[in-house]
Motif scaffolding. Structure first.
Motif, PDB file in Angstrom:
ATOM      1  N   PRO A  24     -32.509  66.984  43.409  1.00  0.00           N
ATOM      2  CA  PRO A  24     -32.205  67.853  43.715  1.00  0.00           C
ATOM      3  C   PRO A  24     -30.843  68.360  43.334  1.00  0.00           C
ATOM      4  O   PRO A  24     -30.237  67.825  43.476  1.00  0.00           O
ATOM      5  CB  PRO A  24     -33.358  68.784  45.314  1.00  0.00           C
ATOM      6  N   ALA A  25     -30.528  69.544  42.317  1.00  0.00           N
ATOM      7  CA  ALA A  25     -28.949  70.282  42.409  1.00  0.00           C
ATOM      8  C   ALA A  25     -28.341  70.092  44.222  1.00  0.00           C
ATOM      9  O   ALA A  25     -27.357  69.781  44.107  1.00  0.00           O
ATOM     10  CB  ALA A  25     -29.391  71.097  42.112  1.00  0.00           C
ATOM     11  N   PHE A  26     -29.284  70.636  45.107  1.00  0.00           N
ATOM     12  CA  PHE A  26     -28.221  70.845  46.420  1.00  0.00           C
ATOM     13  C   PHE A  26     -27.721  69.029  46.613  1.00  0.00           C
ATOM     14  O   PHE A  26     -26.681  68.834  47.012  1.00  0.00           O
ATOM     15  CB  PHE A  26     -29.100  71.070  47.785  1.00  0.00           C
ATOM     16  N   LEU A  27     -28.783  68.350  46.765  1.00  0.00           N
ATOM     17  CA  LEU A  27     -28.243  66.974  47.311  1.00  0.00           C
ATOM     18  C   LEU A  27     -27.703  66.011  46.157  1.00  0.00           C
ATOM     19  O   LEU A  27     -26.782  65.825  46.464  1.00  0.00           O
ATOM     20  CB  LEU A  27     -29.511  65.867  47.451  1.00  0.00           C
ATOM     21  N   LEU A  28     -27.302  66.490  44.715  1.00  0.00           N
ATOM     22  CA  LEU A  28     -25.999  66.282  44.167  1.00  0.00           C
ATOM     23  C   LEU A  28     -24.410  66.475  44.302  1.00  0.00           C
ATOM     24  O   LEU A  28     -23.600  65.995  44.318  1.00  0.00           O
ATOM     25  CB  LEU A  28     -26.725  66.550  42.575  1.00  0.00           C
ATOM     26  N   ASP A  29     -24.635  68.475  44.900  1.00  0.00           N
ATOM     27  CA  ASP A  29     -23.444  68.994  45.095  1.00  0.00           C
ATOM     28  C   ASP A  29     -23.282  68.562  46.622  1.00  0.00           C
ATOM     29  O   ASP A  29     -21.917  67.421  46.697  1.00  0.00           O
ATOM     30  CB  ASP A  29     -24.055  70.030  45.470  1.00  0.00           C
ATOM     31  N   VAL A  30     -24.198  67.477  47.230  1.00  0.00           N
ATOM     32  CA  VAL A  30     -23.641  66.339  48.243  1.00  0.00           C
ATOM     33  C   VAL A  30     -22.893  65.680  48.014  1.00  0.00           C
ATOM     34  O   VAL A  30     -21.787  65.220  48.659  1.00  0.00           O
ATOM     35  CB  VAL A  30     -25.040  66.845  49.836  1.00  0.00           C
ATOM     36  N   PHE A  31     -23.684  64.715  46.866  1.00  0.00           N
ATOM     37  CA  PHE A  31     -23.068  63.840  46.931  1.00  0.00           C
ATOM     38  C   PHE A  31     -21.557  63.437  46.517  1.00  0.00           C
ATOM     39  O   PHE A  31     -20.451  62.265  46.336  1.00  0.00           O
ATOM     40  CB  PHE A  31     -24.194  62.644  46.253  1.00  0.00           C
ATOM     41  N   PHE A  32     -21.552  64.485  45.602  1.00  0.00           N
ATOM     42  CA  PHE A  32     -20.816  65.162  44.202  1.00  0.00           C
ATOM     43  C   PHE A  32     -18.728  65.120  45.611  1.00  0.00           C
ATOM     44  O   PHE A  32     -18.281  64.294  45.608  1.00  0.00           O
ATOM     45  CB  PHE A  32     -20.222  65.798  43.522  1.00  0.00           C
ATOM     46  N   THR A  33     -19.431  65.954  46.417  1.00  0.00           N
ATOM     47  CA  THR A  33     -18.219  66.277  47.296  1.00  0.00           C
ATOM     48  C   THR A  33     -17.964  65.124  48.179  1.00  0.00           C
ATOM     49  O   THR A  33     -17.259  64.821  48.637  1.00  0.00           O
ATOM     50  CB  THR A  33     -19.289  67.861  48.354  1.00  0.00           C
ATOM     51  N   LEU A  34     -19.097  64.117  48.633  1.00  0.00           N
ATOM     52  CA  LEU A  34     -18.611  63.188  49.470  1.00  0.00           C
ATOM     53  C   LEU A  34     -17.960  61.928  48.666  1.00  0.00           C
ATOM     54  O   LEU A  34     -17.443  61.380  49.203  1.00  0.00           O
ATOM     55  CB  LEU A  34     -20.309  62.671  50.011  1.00  0.00           C
TER      56      LEU A  34
END
Length: 702
Positions: free
Chosen positions: A38-48
């Motif tokens: 999902p887009a939300f997890l994608l944002d988390v992993f990009f920030t990580l």
């Protein structure tokens, strides 16, 4: 249950969790490439991903040497896999849901794309291409070349480094443990640079993959938008170019950071400072900043140039040069800003324990005229000779003697010196630093004019002569000895005589620690199981009392393990060890191919001594005064005659009286070893040079 059990369990659980984290994380990265996110997890992993890249860069900046970040190649691989997994996951979302709007792939991609493009698709594409060129062509290619060269040079230098470590180990500069750590360090360094050479290829491949993924997103997005979702070319470009550029940038920025970290690691030179301190220390030369200020000032005066900007920069460079110059002046004068305050002068009425308690094991006290032989910088000829004597005696006896402390004593008469063992003065004499000692040989015919004395080491008649008479003395077969050599030889004799007082339990433990490296089981089985450390020290002191070396500690411990069941006293144990160790003493004075010079006792005289020993209690040998005087006088004369002939005789007697006679002679005759018949080495030639009788002083052997 003890209190330590819950703690150990907690530590074990923590270790298991830590050990499972990395394998589980790698599996998650592989799953990200296959399963939709999902887009939300994608944002988390990009920030990580950005967080990890920044962290790696900061660690690289603060390492003192490349090997301090030896896990960097593996960490670089994990970061690259994370970024590629995110690219696959984001590409899936961009191509499948990009037609719904720019927020389809998450807020991070949308924000990066909108910020860089700023309404112009062409500008966004060119900015991305420039970033890729900087990363791929400049940083990654340069870092890869440095890694390749570093790996090659490190591997070529390995044999030389290993030989240097072996050389330091043989010279005693390194201990066995330190040498092992150094070898491991060299091996790790080679492994690290080899791994970095391969890891730099990950960064290069990641940059190339970023370009290909951008092209796939652009072409695939335009095709899907126009063909499947009936979007116009303009609408498809507006959506998919923004998403593709945002996706490329959000992956390319961390890639650029890791490329910079890679370049920093491979170009890092080992030092005691981090990178910022290292660079500051080397660019803070005032003579470099003042010319820079001058050139910038001249450029500011050129017509058309922004004068205020250049003049301001020139002033800043001049100010930096001034600050650095002041720091250099402080360093040259020894003034430090953070220097501790000077100690107040001590009160002359204050008495400290160091003023009355001298813990030096060996002290050489010199009167004022003798201080000319001691130089303030390197100790002078006397200090060098004393160091040489200490090393020579240590090697001969088999343990490291304590250091010799040289001190001035203004209370001593002129030209006097004293030798102290602990707090006890054991020897004193005179030497004349402006003279040389002339000792006559058997062929000397004239008497030299000078200060007549007895040689302090051997009691031979000698004369202190002025340097002008040296040639005359040599012409008349006198042996000329420098004053520092006379003192050093006397010190050597004293060290041999008092060696048993200079070895302690700490010294014995050091010998045992050294033997543990080659025979650990032997040491553990003897000390302290069979023989306590203090008892072993007492045995070794008894052996050293008669100048027998203790260098073969392996043999001593093996013999002690065999004697453990005999319940012997310290003196009896030392006497039982002597036959196995006395060869070490003999080989120091009599070459193997030469006959061993021995002195014997006349048969009736020896029986008289045996009867006296039986009647004497303890370790003392009770002799009639005149008889003892004749014995001592005979042995002194024999010792002098044999010394002039270049021989070192041994007195050989019956085993029943050896120990008591040796104890008696040590008090009256300097350095005359006493052996029993059973201690003579098998197969060694023996020459009887004299026989001592109770009637006549000396009877030469035929």
């Amino acid at each position: 249950m003890s209190m330590s059990e819950p703690m150990s369990r907690g530590t074990g659980i923590s270790g298991v969790v830590t050990g499972m984290a990395l394998p589980f994380g790698i599996l998650m990265l592989v799953a990200m490439m296959v399963l939709p996110l999902p887009a939300f997890l994608l944002d988390v992993f990009f920030t990580l991903n950005i967080l990890m890249s920044l962290l790696v860069l900061m660690v690289a900046l603060h390492t003192f040497r490349p090997l301090d970040f030896s896990s960097f190649p593996s960490l670089l691989l994990v970061a690259t896999i994370l970024r590629l997994a995110l690219n696959v996951a984001s590409t899936r979302i961009v191509l499948s849901s990009g037609h719904t709007g720019t927020e389809a792939a998450g807020k991070v991609i949308e924000a990066f794309g909108a910020f860089v493009i700023a309404g112009n698709f062409v500008v966004g594409i060119f900015v991305f291409i420039i970033l890729v060129i900087i990363n791929l062509v400049v940083i990654t290619k340069g870092a890869g070349r440095v890694s390749e060269v570093s790996a090659r040079f490190t591997l070529d230098a390995m044999p030389g480094k290993q030989m240097a470590i072996d050389s330091d180990l043989n010279a005693g500069v390194l201990t066995a443990e330190e040498a092992t750590l150094r070898r491991e360090d060299v091996a790790r360094e080679a492994d690290f640079h080899g791994a970095m050479d391969g890891a730099s290829k990950f960064v290069k491949g990641d940059a190339v993959a970023g370009i290909l993924i951008l092209a796939i997103n652009l072409i695939g997005g335009l095709a899907i938008g126009t063909l499947q979702h009936d979007l116009s070319i303009g609408e498809a470009a507006e959506l998919y170019v923004l998403l593709s550029i945002g996706d490329g940038l959000v992956a390319q920025i961390p890639s650029l950071l890791l490329s910079i970290a890679t370049a920093i690691i491979v170009t890092r030179v080992s030092s005691r400072q981090d990178m910022a301190q290292h660079i500051k220390g080397e660019i803070s030369m005032s003579r470099a900043w003042f010319p820079v200020a001058g050139v910038l000032g001249l450029l500011g005066l050129v017509p058309g140039m922004p004068t205020a900007l250049f003049v301001g920069m020139a002033a800043a460079a001049g100010g930096a040069g001034y600050v650095f110059r002041q720091a250099e002046l402080r360093e040259e004068s020894g003034i430090q800003n953070d220097a501790p305050p000077e100690e107040e002068p001590s009160d002359p009425d204050t008495l400290k324990v160091t003023d009355v308690a001298d813990l030096s094991a060996i002290t050489l006290l010199l009167s004022y005229p003798l201080l000319t032989m001691v130089d303030a910088e390197d100790g002078g000829p006397l200090a060098r000779r004393v160091t040489s004597v200490r090393k020579e005696v240590s090697q001969a006896l088999g343990f490291v003697l304590p250091g010799v402390r040289l001190r001035d004593d203004l209370a001593l008469p002129a030209n006097d010196y004293r030798i102290k063992i602990g707090q006890t003065v054991v020897a004193e004499n005179k030497i004349y630093p402006e003279h040389k000692l002339a000792i006559p040989s058997g062929t000397s015919r004239i008497k030299m004019v000078g200060i007549d004395v007895k040689d302090p080491s051997f009691g031979i008649d000698a004369t202190w002569i002025t340097p002008e008479r040296e040639i005359e003395a040599e012409a008349n077969d006198y042996v000329i000895i420098e004053p520092e050599t006379v003192l050093a030889t006397h010190l050597s004799q004293i060290l041999y005589k008092h060696a048993s007082e200079l070895i302690g339990q700490d010294d014995v433990q050091e010998l045992l620690d050294n033997l543990t490296g080659v025979a650990p089981q032997l040491v553990q089985s003897v000390v302290p199981k069979l023989l306590p450390l203090h008892s072993l020290t007492a045995v070794l002191r008894t052996i050293l009392r008669e100048r027998i070396p203790i260098s073969d500690m392996r043999l001593i411990l093996e013999l002690l393990s065999e004697m453990a069941s005999r319940n012997l006293s310290v003196a009896e144990t030392a006497e039982a060890l002597r036959p196995h160790l006395v060869a070490l003493l003999i080989q120091q004075t009599a070459p193997l191919n030469d006959a061993l010079p021995v002195v014997t006792l006349e048969s009736s005289f020896e029986h008289l001594l045996i009867n006296s020993a039986k009647q004497s209690e303890g370790e003392q040998l009770l002799l009639d005064g005149s008889l003892a005087e004749r014995l001592v006088h005979s042995l002194v004369n024999i010792n002098e005659e044999q010394s002039e002939a270049g021989k070192k005789p041994f007195l050989v007697v019956s085993p029943q009286i050896r120990r008591k006679l040796s104890t008696f002679l040590r008090q009256h005759v300097a350095d005359f070893p006493v052996l029993s018949f059973t201690e003579l080495p098998d197969g060694r030639k023996v020459e009887v040079v004299a026989t001592v009788s109770g009637e006549a002083p000396i009877s030469d052997a035929p």
